[in-house]
Write a protein that holds these residues in place. Structure first.
Motif, PDB file in Angstrom:
ATOM      1  N   GLU A 185      21.303  64.457  48.375  1.00  0.00           N
ATOM      2  CA  GLU A 185      21.631  65.258  49.555  1.00  0.00           C
ATOM      3  C   GLU A 185      20.529  66.285  49.804  1.00  0.00           C
ATOM      4  O   GLU A 185      20.103  66.498  50.952  1.00  0.00           O
ATOM      5  CB  GLU A 185      22.969  65.976  49.342  1.00  0.00           C
ATOM      6  N   TYR A 188      17.490  64.662  51.523  1.00  0.00           N
ATOM      7  CA  TYR A 188      17.671  64.446  52.961  1.00  0.00           C
ATOM      8  C   TYR A 188      17.597  65.773  53.720  1.00  0.00           C
ATOM      9  O   TYR A 188      17.065  65.836  54.834  1.00  0.00           O
ATOM     10  CB  TYR A 188      18.996  63.744  53.230  1.00  0.00           C
ATOM     11  N   ARG A 235      24.208  60.095  54.367  1.00  0.00           N
ATOM     12  CA  ARG A 235      23.247  61.199  54.259  1.00  0.00           C
ATOM     13  C   ARG A 235      22.334  61.274  55.473  1.00  0.00           C
ATOM     14  O   ARG A 235      21.951  62.361  55.906  1.00  0.00           O
ATOM     15  CB  ARG A 235      22.455  61.058  52.946  1.00  0.00           C
ATOM     16  N   ASP A 238      24.579  62.801  58.224  1.00  0.00           N
ATOM     17  CA  ASP A 238      24.939  64.196  57.955  1.00  0.00           C
ATOM     18  C   ASP A 238      23.752  65.147  58.083  1.00  0.00           C
ATOM     19  O   ASP A 238      23.922  66.303  58.500  1.00  0.00           O
ATOM     20  CB  ASP A 238      25.538  64.327  56.549  1.00  0.00           C
ATOM     21  N   HIS A 239      22.560  64.694  57.728  1.00  0.00           N
ATOM     22  CA  HIS A 239      21.433  65.623  57.615  1.00  0.00           C
ATOM     23  C   HIS A 239      20.295  65.358  58.601  1.00  0.00           C
ATOM     24  O   HIS A 239      19.724  66.313  59.137  1.00  0.00           O
ATOM     25  CB  HIS A 239      20.880  65.587  56.182  1.00  0.00           C
TER      26      HIS A 239
END
Length: 318
Positions: A185, A188, A235, A238-239
């Protein structure tokens, strides 16, 4: 012969404008001990005018002597292979950032370390070894796998960057203990932050997340619980996706995104359910609206190739 020539006639070095090199770990054939790399670094330090750098590492272990800062005038850099963080630090110096016009990081892998120059022990439990840095931000303990934190050192400095290409192996199996969700995470997030820091000058952006080669005939012996979606896609959504949708990129002309929403390796994930069918089409539609008709956009379900991922017995308890 090339290195010997630079040793004898260092004045030749500034005449080299474009440089392609592959680094290998070297051992003395008589005693199988690592050979010092200092003669290589001394020769490469002569190359003060290189603008186009294509540097790969095929190392099976880290360099014996970390290199000094190299290629201070590089404007176009491509890096690939397994390296120590010290190696990447030497090739991507913050002082180079203001010169960079294009940057490609092609599945750059970190060898990992307990401290600089010391490898992990086989089967080390990485969940018990937190990463750490010294007062200057240089890594002490690093986990092996996809290279991280190198872009943080360049963030906000790349005022001329026009082309950025980020490719890497992705986590397709949420039960793969070689991956730490928290660390991936953070990787990313680092990519997203760096992309946004270059948005005012960026003209071409490529993001690719691929999988390891399929191992035919190898599979899990027992029925596994269903897996919904791939961690790498979650990921990305989300990022990386929010920044591309929410921020303006005034000079952007081309965006290529590969490896979004495909199925994982069947021999690893045998009971797979997608979270969102046709994820690549969904992302294409969203980006088309956000970026506008002036940007050439391609979002592909499958990556262009398979990617290597370090297999050395190190595991996460995550």
């Amino acid at each position: 012969m090339f290195l010997r020539s630079l040793e004898l006639r260092p004045e030749y070095g500034p005449r080299v404008n474009q440089f392609t090199w592959t680094y290998f770990s070297r051992c003395n054939p008589s005693n199988d001990q690592p050979v010092s790399d200092q003669p290589i670094w001394a020769a490469l330090e002569c190359l003060t005018s290189v603008k186009y750098l294509d540097f790969a590492s095929m190392a099976w272990q880290r360099e014996r002597d970390p290199p000094p800062a190299l290629f201070p005038a590089a404007e176009h850099i491509r890096l690939t292979g397994q390296m120590s963080f010290a190696f990447v630090r030497a090739l991507l110096c913050p002082t180079q950032a203001e010169h960079l016009v294009s940057l490609e990081l092609n599945n750059l892998q970190d060898l990992g370390q307990f401290k600089e120059g010391v490898d992990f022990e086989l089967m080390a439990d990485l969940s018990q070894i937190p990463e750490s840095e010294d007062d200057d931000g240089n890594s002490i303990v690093r986990h092996p796998g996809n290279m991280r934190t190198h872009l943080r050192r360049l963030e906000g400095r790349c005022s001329r960057l026009k082309s950025l290409c980020l490719r890497s192996v992705g986590n397709d199996d949420n039960r793969d203990r070689r991956w730490s969700p928290a660390l991936d995470e953070a990787r990313y997030q680092e990519w997203a932050s760096f992309i946004l820091s270059t948005r005012l000058t960026l003209e071409c952006l490529t993001i690719e997340q691929g999988m390891e080669p399929t191992q035919s005939g190898i599979g899990r012996c027992r029925v596994q619980p269903a897996q919904y979606g791939r961690p790498m896609d979650d990921r990305f959504v989300d990022h990386l996706l929010p920044g591309l949708l929410e921020w303006s990129f005034p000079k952007l002309k081309q965006v290529y995104i590969c490896g979004i929403g495909s199925s994982p390796r069947l021999e690893m994930v045998q009971n797979f359910r997608p979270k969102r069918p046709n994820l690549h089409q969904y992302i294409h539609e969203k980006l088309s609206v956000a970026l506008g008709s002036g940007v050439e956009l391609e979002v592909r379900e499958h990556a262009t190739k398979s990617f290597f991922y370090r297999r050395n017995g190190n595991v996460y308890e995550s």
